[in-house]
Design an enzyme around this catalytic site. Structure first.
Site, PDB file in Angstrom:
ATOM      1  N   ASN A   1       0.866  -1.182   0.000  1.00 17.16           N
ATOM      2  CA  ASN A   1       0.000   0.000   0.000  1.00 17.16           C
ATOM      3  C   ASN A   1       0.901   1.229   0.000  1.00 17.16           C
ATOM      4  OD1 ASN A   1      -1.827   2.040   0.507  1.00 17.16           O
ATOM      5  ND2 ASN A   1      -2.245   1.421   2.626  1.00 17.16           N
ATOM      6  N   TRP A   2       0.985   1.882  -1.153  1.00 16.60           N
ATOM      7  CA  TRP A   2       1.891   3.031  -1.276  1.00 16.60           C
ATOM      8  C   TRP A   2       1.329   4.293  -0.608  1.00 16.60           C
ATOM      9  CZ3 TRP A   2       4.003   3.084  -7.037  1.00 16.60           C
ATOM     10  CH2 TRP A   2       4.678   1.875  -7.276  1.00 16.60           C
ATOM     11  N   LYS A   3       0.068   4.245  -0.231  1.00 18.00           N
ATOM     12  CA  LYS A   3      -0.597   5.421   0.363  1.00 18.00           C
ATOM     13  C   LYS A   3      -0.417   6.641  -0.559  1.00 18.00           C
ATOM     14  CE  LYS A   3       0.260   3.416   4.848  1.00 18.00           C
ATOM     15  NZ  LYS A   3       0.156   3.553   6.282  1.00 18.00           N
TER      16      LYS A   3
ATOM     17  N   GLU B   1      -6.778   4.433   7.999  1.00 23.83           N
ATOM     18  CA  GLU B   1      -6.613   5.871   7.724  1.00 23.83           C
ATOM     19  C   GLU B   1      -7.880   6.432   7.081  1.00 23.83           C
ATOM     20  OE1 GLU B   1      -2.914   5.456   5.613  1.00 23.83           O
ATOM     21  OE2 GLU B   1      -1.961   4.857   7.490  1.00 23.83           O
TER      22      GLU B   1
ATOM     23  N   GLU C   1      -5.197  -5.276  10.720  1.00 24.63           N
ATOM     24  CA  GLU C   1      -4.202  -4.223  10.936  1.00 24.63           C
ATOM     25  C   GLU C   1      -4.492  -3.497  12.245  1.00 24.63           C
ATOM     26  OE1 GLU C   1      -2.259  -3.071   6.961  1.00 24.63           O
ATOM     27  OE2 GLU C   1      -3.931  -1.716   7.317  1.00 24.63           O
TER      28      GLU C   1
ATOM     29  N   HIS D   1      -9.431   0.885   5.021  1.00 23.88           N
ATOM     30  CA  HIS D   1      -8.138   1.091   5.698  1.00 23.88           C
ATOM     31  C   HIS D   1      -8.361   2.010   6.903  1.00 23.88           C
ATOM     32  CE1 HIS D   1      -4.024   2.358   6.464  1.00 23.88           C
ATOM     33  NE2 HIS D   1      -3.657   1.279   5.815  1.00 23.88           N
TER      34      HIS D   1
ATOM     35  N   GLY E   1       2.534   2.005  10.764  1.00 22.74           N
ATOM     36  CA  GLY E   1       3.432   3.143  10.595  1.00 22.74           C
ATOM     37  C   GLY E   1       4.170   3.532  11.868  1.00 22.74           C
TER      38      GLY E   1
ATOM     39  N   GLY F   1       2.825  -1.225   4.303  1.00 22.70           N
ATOM     40  CA  GLY F   1       2.840   0.198   3.979  1.00 22.70           C
ATOM     41  C   GLY F   1       4.252   0.664   3.680  1.00 22.70           C
ATOM     42  N   GLY F   2       4.903   1.243   4.689  1.00 22.88           N
ATOM     43  CA  GLY F   2       6.221   1.863   4.511  1.00 22.88           C
ATOM     44  C   GLY F   2       7.228   1.011   3.757  1.00 22.88           C
TER      45      GLY F   2
ATOM     46  N   SER G   1       3.643  -2.386  10.338  1.00 25.41           N
ATOM     47  CA  SER G   1       5.098  -2.388  10.530  1.00 25.41           C
ATOM     48  C   SER G   1       5.755  -3.713  10.149  1.00 25.41           C
ATOM     49  CB  SER G   1       5.457  -1.983  11.965  1.00 25.41           C
ATOM     50  OG  SER G   1       4.982  -0.665  12.230  1.00 25.41           O
TER      51      SER G   1
END
Ligand code: PEP
Length: 253
Positions: free
Chosen positions: A10-12, A97, A167, A95, A173, A235-236, A214
């Site tokens: 997930n590149w956000k 967010e 999640e 998600h 994150g 993610g990251g 993470s």
């Protein structure tokens, strides 16, 4: 039950189209060399056509990070299921967010989930508790509610196409991943039983449940060695080619 693991990045809200091209160039050969793992990249909307073109024939799927449930109309800023389907095989829904900053609810998750299935898009549906909920021992109550409401009125025959991403919000994150044992317990004791109540044993056993929060190259294999962790939503680390390739490799059977 043998479930094929699925690793999604997930590149956000990161990477312009030009940067997305560089990132795919840097990771596609490595990702292609991974066997028997479903691999998916979810860039921002503006790079979906580019990734669809670059990844054709590679076995690497493309996913959107969200979509609207209506087919068309006065919904400024939104993309419909068929717009997403033009470029994607997958879509992330619910998600944390989107839930925290953009008013996503279990009810909108349910509408989006049904729209995805009706449009032949594989939904990756995110569930998970906040830090407060975790610390007050409410994880089971929260994920069961998110599943009971978010997955209502889904035909059991379609259920095995759904991917669930557990999640915990406190792990996203933050660099503080859940322990693999804790995540596996949530998958096995709370999520899969909730899916079984809705869809029956056989369908629930077929549903992949990813862990997200993470995940890195260093901790991925610990997650993937658990009985009920069927991949990762990343993610990251999905923005770092070597890291993401290593995570996908760790998922190989
Ligand atoms: C995510 O955004 O779904 C996520 C899990 O992020 P990170 O891997 O950076 O914690």
């Amino acid at each position: 039950m043998n479930r094929t693991l699925v690793v999604a990045g997930n590149w956000k809200m990161n990477k312009t189209a030009a940067e997305a091209r560089e990132l795919v160039d840097a990771m596609s050969a490595g990702l292609r060399s991974v066997e028997n793992v479903e691999r998916v990249l979810c860039p921002p909307y503006t790079s979906l056509p580019l990734l669809a073109e670059m990844l054709t024939g590679t076995g690497i799927g493309v996913g959107a990070q969200d979509m609207h449930w209506e087919e068309k109309g006065a919904f400024t800023g939104e993309l419909s299921p068929s717009m997403v389907r033009e470029f994607c095989e997958y879509v992330i829904i619910g998600h944390s967010e989107r839930r925290a900053y953009f008013g996503e609810t279990d009810e909108t998750v349910n509408k989006k989930l049904r729209a995805a299935l009706n449009n032949d898009i594989i939904p990756i549906v995110c569930v998970g508790e906040t830090l407060d909920e975790y610390e007050s021992g409410r994880t089971e109550e929260v994920v069961r509610r998110q599943i009971a409401s978010g997955f209502a009125d889904i035909d059991s025959a379609n259920a095995s196409r759904i991917i669930v991403a557990y999640e915990p919000v406190w792990a996203i994150g933050t660099g503080k991943a859940s322990s693999a044992e804790n995540a596996n317990n949530v998958h096995k004791q709370f999520i899969r039983p909730a899916l079984t109540e809705l869809f029956g044993e056989e369908n629930a056993q077929a549903i992949r449940i990813q862990y997200g929060g993470s995940v890195t190259a260093a901790n991925a294999s610990e997650f993937f060695s658990q009985s009920d962790i069927d991949g990762a939503l990343v993610g990251g680390a999905s923005l770092k080619p070597d890291e993401f390739i290593a995570i996908a490799k760790a998922a190989q059977p």
